[in-house]
Design a protein around this motif. Sequence first.
Motif, PDB file in Angstrom:
ATOM      1  N   HIS A 135       0.879  -1.246  -0.048  1.00 52.09           N
ATOM      2  CA  HIS A 135       0.117  -0.119  -0.033  1.00 52.09           C
ATOM      3  C   HIS A 135       0.944   1.098  -0.107  1.00 52.09           C
ATOM      4  O   HIS A 135       0.534   2.204  -1.037  1.00 52.09           O
ATOM      5  CB  HIS A 135      -0.824  -0.230   1.313  1.00 52.09           C
ATOM      6  CG  HIS A 135      -1.859   1.496   1.419  1.00 52.09           C
ATOM      7  ND1 HIS A 135      -2.855   1.500   0.445  1.00 52.09           N
ATOM      8  CD2 HIS A 135      -1.658   2.142   2.462  1.00 52.09           C
ATOM      9  CE1 HIS A 135      -3.295   2.809   0.776  1.00 52.09           C
ATOM     10  NE2 HIS A 135      -2.782   3.115   2.166  1.00 52.09           N
ATOM     11  N   TYR A 136       1.955   1.182   0.813  1.00 57.89           N
ATOM     12  CA  TYR A 136       2.609   2.417   0.855  1.00 57.89           C
ATOM     13  C   TYR A 136       3.584   2.636  -0.263  1.00 57.89           C
ATOM     14  O   TYR A 136       3.962   3.678  -0.912  1.00 57.89           O
ATOM     15  CB  TYR A 136       3.587   2.398   1.974  1.00 57.89           C
ATOM     16  CG  TYR A 136       2.805   2.764   3.238  1.00 57.89           C
ATOM     17  CD1 TYR A 136       2.504   4.262   3.510  1.00 57.89           C
ATOM     18  CD2 TYR A 136       2.234   2.078   4.409  1.00 57.89           C
ATOM     19  CE1 TYR A 136       1.717   4.775   4.577  1.00 57.89           C
ATOM     20  CE2 TYR A 136       1.637   2.557   5.474  1.00 57.89           C
ATOM     21  CZ  TYR A 136       1.317   3.890   5.586  1.00 57.89           C
ATOM     22  OH  TYR A 136       0.634   4.261   6.483  1.00 57.89           O
ATOM     23  N   THR A 186      14.272  -0.527   8.727  1.00 58.11           N
ATOM     24  CA  THR A 186      15.471  -0.315   9.825  1.00 58.11           C
ATOM     25  C   THR A 186      14.916  -0.869  10.871  1.00 58.11           C
ATOM     26  O   THR A 186      15.974  -1.620  11.835  1.00 58.11           O
ATOM     27  CB  THR A 186      15.521   1.153   9.984  1.00 58.11           C
ATOM     28  OG1 THR A 186      14.450   1.822   9.951  1.00 58.11           O
ATOM     29  CG2 THR A 186      16.394   1.920   8.813  1.00 58.11           C
ATOM     30  N   SER A 187      13.667  -1.172  11.235  1.00 64.45           N
ATOM     31  CA  SER A 187      13.201  -1.669  12.597  1.00 64.45           C
ATOM     32  C   SER A 187      13.122  -3.197  12.503  1.00 64.45           C
ATOM     33  O   SER A 187      12.986  -3.545  13.584  1.00 64.45           O
ATOM     34  CB  SER A 187      11.809  -0.931  13.048  1.00 64.45           C
ATOM     35  OG  SER A 187      10.772  -1.397  11.858  1.00 64.45           O
ATOM     36  N   GLN A 188      13.265  -3.722  11.448  1.00 68.33           N
ATOM     37  CA  GLN A 188      13.140  -5.208  11.289  1.00 68.33           C
ATOM     38  C   GLN A 188      14.687  -5.764  11.862  1.00 68.33           C
ATOM     39  O   GLN A 188      15.521  -4.980  11.854  1.00 68.33           O
ATOM     40  CB  GLN A 188      13.433  -5.611   9.729  1.00 68.33           C
ATOM     41  CG  GLN A 188      12.053  -5.376   9.271  1.00 68.33           C
ATOM     42  CD  GLN A 188      10.740  -6.091   9.534  1.00 68.33           C
ATOM     43  OE1 GLN A 188      10.970  -7.447   9.713  1.00 68.33           O
ATOM     44  NE2 GLN A 188       9.553  -5.713   9.388  1.00 68.33           N
ATOM     45  N   PRO A 189      14.446  -6.960  12.527  1.00 69.10           N
ATOM     46  CA  PRO A 189      15.608  -7.434  13.035  1.00 69.10           C
ATOM     47  C   PRO A 189      16.472  -8.005  12.019  1.00 69.10           C
ATOM     48  O   PRO A 189      16.034  -8.014  10.729  1.00 69.10           O
ATOM     49  CB  PRO A 189      15.205  -8.591  13.763  1.00 69.10           C
ATOM     50  CG  PRO A 189      13.958  -8.738  13.380  1.00 69.10           C
ATOM     51  CD  PRO A 189      13.134  -7.507  13.017  1.00 69.10           C
ATOM     52  N   TYR A 200       7.976   6.000   5.842  1.00 70.97           N
ATOM     53  CA  TYR A 200       7.286   4.742   6.544  1.00 70.97           C
ATOM     54  C   TYR A 200       8.258   3.386   6.124  1.00 70.97           C
ATOM     55  O   TYR A 200       8.527   2.689   6.944  1.00 70.97           O
ATOM     56  CB  TYR A 200       5.861   4.681   5.971  1.00 70.97           C
ATOM     57  CG  TYR A 200       5.176   3.352   6.643  1.00 70.97           C
ATOM     58  CD1 TYR A 200       4.853   3.318   7.906  1.00 70.97           C
ATOM     59  CD2 TYR A 200       5.186   2.305   5.686  1.00 70.97           C
ATOM     60  CE1 TYR A 200       4.280   1.973   8.568  1.00 70.97           C
ATOM     61  CE2 TYR A 200       4.705   1.207   6.016  1.00 70.97           C
ATOM     62  CZ  TYR A 200       4.169   1.013   7.538  1.00 70.97           C
ATOM     63  OH  TYR A 200       3.530   0.026   7.879  1.00 70.97           O
ATOM     64  N   LEU A 201       8.516   3.415   4.639  1.00 67.54           N
ATOM     65  CA  LEU A 201       9.014   2.285   4.384  1.00 67.54           C
ATOM     66  C   LEU A 201      10.470   2.190   4.797  1.00 67.54           C
ATOM     67  O   LEU A 201      11.013   0.978   5.390  1.00 67.54           O
ATOM     68  CB  LEU A 201       9.274   2.203   2.829  1.00 67.54           C
ATOM     69  CG  LEU A 201       7.971   2.060   1.977  1.00 67.54           C
ATOM     70  CD1 LEU A 201       8.446   2.194   0.492  1.00 67.54           C
ATOM     71  CD2 LEU A 201       7.485   0.770   2.237  1.00 67.54           C
TER      72      LEU A 201
END
Lengths: 338, 748
Positions: free
Chosen positions: A62-63, A88-91, A82-83
């Motif tokens: 969607h983004y 970056t927040s993923q392990p 957002y992407l």
Amino acid sequence: MGSSVKKKREKKKDFQKTKLKVGKSNTKPDNFTDTSFKAKSIIVNQQSLSADAPSLPKQLHHYLDIASGSRSDTQRRDALSYLINQFTSQPVNATIPIAPLFLVKKLVPLLLDGSDSVRTQLLKLFRLFPPSGLIHDAEHVLLYIRAGLTHLSARISTDSLSALEWLLEVAKDSAVSCPGGWFKTIKCFLLMLGWSTTDKSLGWTRSNSSFGAIGKAQGRQLLVFAQFLKAGICDDHPLVQYDPGNGPPLYREAYMTPTVPNPFAHLNLFGPPRDEETEMYMDIESRQRVFQTHFQPAVEAGIERVKKEAGEAGRSAAVLAKVVRDGMASYSSIGNIL
Amino acid sequence: MVKKRVAALDKVDADLANLQYKIRRDPKSYADDFQSQYQQYSSQRDIFLASPNTASSGSIVSFRDLIDLVAHVADCYPEFTTTFPDDLKSILTLHHATLESELREKIVGSLVLLRRKEIIDSTDLLNILFPILVATPSKTLRTLLYQKILSDLRMSNSKATNHKLNKAVQAQLFNLLMADRASPKGLWAVKITRDLWKRQIWTDAKAVEIMKEASLADNEKVIGGGVRFFLGGDKEREELEDESSDDDGAIDIGKLKHQVGINKKTKKKAKALEKAVEKVKKIEKKKKQPHPLNFSALHLLHDPQGFAEQLFSKHLQSSKSKLNLEQKLLVLQLVSRLVGLHQLTIISLYSYFIKYLTPRQPSVTSFLASLAQATHKLVPPDALEPLIHKIANEFVSEASASEVASAGLNAIREICMRQPMAMNDTLLQDLVMYRKSKDKGTMMAAKGLLSLYREANPDLLKKRDRGKAAIMGIKSGVMKERRFGEEEVGGIEGLELLEQWKEQERKRKRIERGLPEDLATDEEEEEDEGEYWAAWDVESDASSDSGGWINVDSDAEIEISDSEDEKPASKKVKLDAGKEGEKEKPPAEEVKPTVSKLATTKILTPADLAKLQELRLEASVNKAMGNRAQSARLKELAARHIDDELTAEQIEGFARLRKSTKEERIAMAREGKGDRREHRSTQALRREKKDAEGKSTTNREKARKKNFLMTLGKAKGKGKRSLTETRRVLKGHIERSKRGGKRGNIGK
């Protein structure tokens, strides 16, 4: 001329003042239209009322759509950030649900986006990808980078330089050997630097073309150009070591199943015929040959000119000169032998 | 005020237009900028070609704008932009179906622009556009392309006819028609040809050939287009020409000069007047130019016999043809016109008509008209006789309705006018009896037939029907039955009349000058010649010609004779002519008329020919003097040109008026009278009209409107006048009215 009393009266009527009366509203003009309305409720046509949030891949898609298709630049920028956040927040070990190749293909037109913040976000996003995914698709990206390099807007062209730097990091070989990748890109650089190959004016002064950068910006252009040339004509592959007991020694890749899609692209079996500009230059020698026959004189003349100006641009020109010297050294020696 | 931040979009857009402006002014200095833009264009093109369907117009400098820029300045840098036209061409031809419409229009527009800058030539352009016009599914694109193609053809033919281009395009259209006869694509060929024919850009036989192929196609629409062209194309062309010549007369110089004299004099107004005068002069010059010879399409046909035969056998006779009745009628009209005009022989055509000649057949009058049109004097009477019998049996009887009878009689008359031998005496005598009919239409039609045969072949009529002129003619042997295929001996009909007239003119002029009327001196002739050369053309004054009235003098007589050495000969001719005129007076004398030498010794100018036609008519009208119906018929005949077609209305004749309903008749009576909303006097209506035109009132009207109180005083005084006073007043009134008002009209 009103000849009759009636006509006179009619005429007079037009110029009479209307009397205002206390406690009464003004008379409405003739062409008054009543626009007020009354409604008990307002119904919104479409609204979704699902309780659970959409899954991550769905959200990403969607983004992605917003980023590539929205008309407002703030929306595009926000979607991109957002992407970035998501990635970056993923392990570290988690796989990204979207293939980076797909992402790049979809987002790369944003290189020519009018808004600065969108482009910076985009470059930031690109830098997050692992360098492995992109190797085979340099041609598509390079199309947009070239369009960016000669863009009227100076900021877009500087951002395209950074994009090219990134591309050289992730897909060096593919960038210089894809169809049109070598010839056309160098041509773009020369135009950008104002060293166009056809310029033969010998006067003292020359008009600085309105887009040509000077000083610091020019220095950066020269540096990226040097990097590009280095990727193309400087042979920094380690020599293949003979390794007994480990399969065929030399040209091992030639005997294995190819690891890249369309490994015989250079043969151009199915596409339209290519001319000199769009040809694929697979090996260093052919690239050196093209460079020597079409660009070397112009580049050397340009370097001389910029060197005289000194400063940052001069220093970068020296770097470029070294690259050209190193790269072409091997070629001339071969040429002498032949 | 806060400085407005310029968005990137605005800036860049402004830049491209700005750059274009700068390049136009100084191409050399901006070569670098152009090159970078060209590079930008080519990278955008690559992006576009990589995925033509998903090309976004959202990027700030769109591909469209770049194409626009390059097309506009391409003539400044021919060395960089050699591949540009080819690029556009390939994009358009490969992707025209999927392209975004604005981009598509831009590409077409740019190609036309390149053509105007003469970077590509017309042939190339048309070669690109034409296949797309035929192939594209988009209606807007088709309209655009059609318009561009037409305007390009018009432009390249505007200064001088571009034969090479015309030939190429015509060949292309021809091939389009020939390639697939059943496809409706041929309609484009028909459309283009018809339009160019209308505008007189194509007036040659090749265009007619294209239309000929179109009318022999297999697709109904294409056939219809081709046939309609032959039936109406020339009329359309004339109408367009008339329209354009009407437009010219819009400027009234007298009025303009008057206005300049009245209003404040400014340089601007003077200049406007000058311009108007110039324009009028130009128009005059254009009018004076020799009229280009424009043959009608029917005359330009190569092998009309073959064409008519093919049309007939393919569309009418064969059972396979899918045309409906209306289309068949069109084709039949064309065939019969061809037959009548070129005097062709298609014998089976006449037997084809037989089954359609019944009163119940829809639009039978058109069939009758076509039949009459297909008749000419070389058609064997045997072929026509059964048809006439059938018409007489089916249409003309006491029992049939009056319209039917009159239509039948009219049709028979039209046929017999063209081939009088198709009639036999018993039938004719029967038909002529209908002149006693109570119905006006029938009566008039029968009378028409009677008067026709009084001239054509009075032997077939009963003795008492023949009329005085015919009986005398038969007695004196002037009137003889003409055999089949017999042609009249002799040169130009009415030439001796022209000669006579010329002689009279000469005499009149000499009398005007006060010279003896007989001898012409040499100087005089020379003088005359100069005059005649100056007035070569027919006076284009429409009012004098179109009335058709006979005794109009054209301003100057015109004759051309070459040089001195020819003079004696011409003089002799004139003397001869004079004698001849004298000889003609006693008609009983049997003198073999000498063939006039006028046509062999002089060149007849268009004015001469016009006069000749006039005199011929005059003579024939004079012959029929006294018989009003006949002279009226002759006049009508004269008005009808030989090329004009015969219509169903003419066959229906007088009956048409009867068929109209009351409403129609009322509408017809009202026509041209203007609308009156309420009941008012004619006077009031006239007054209103005058008011609307801004005209002033008459004295009488002013007097009528005068305030009553103002008239009171005078009225009171009137009663107290003495007799002498009254007399004086009355006398004064009479005198004033003679003089024309107080001030009189002496000054005029």
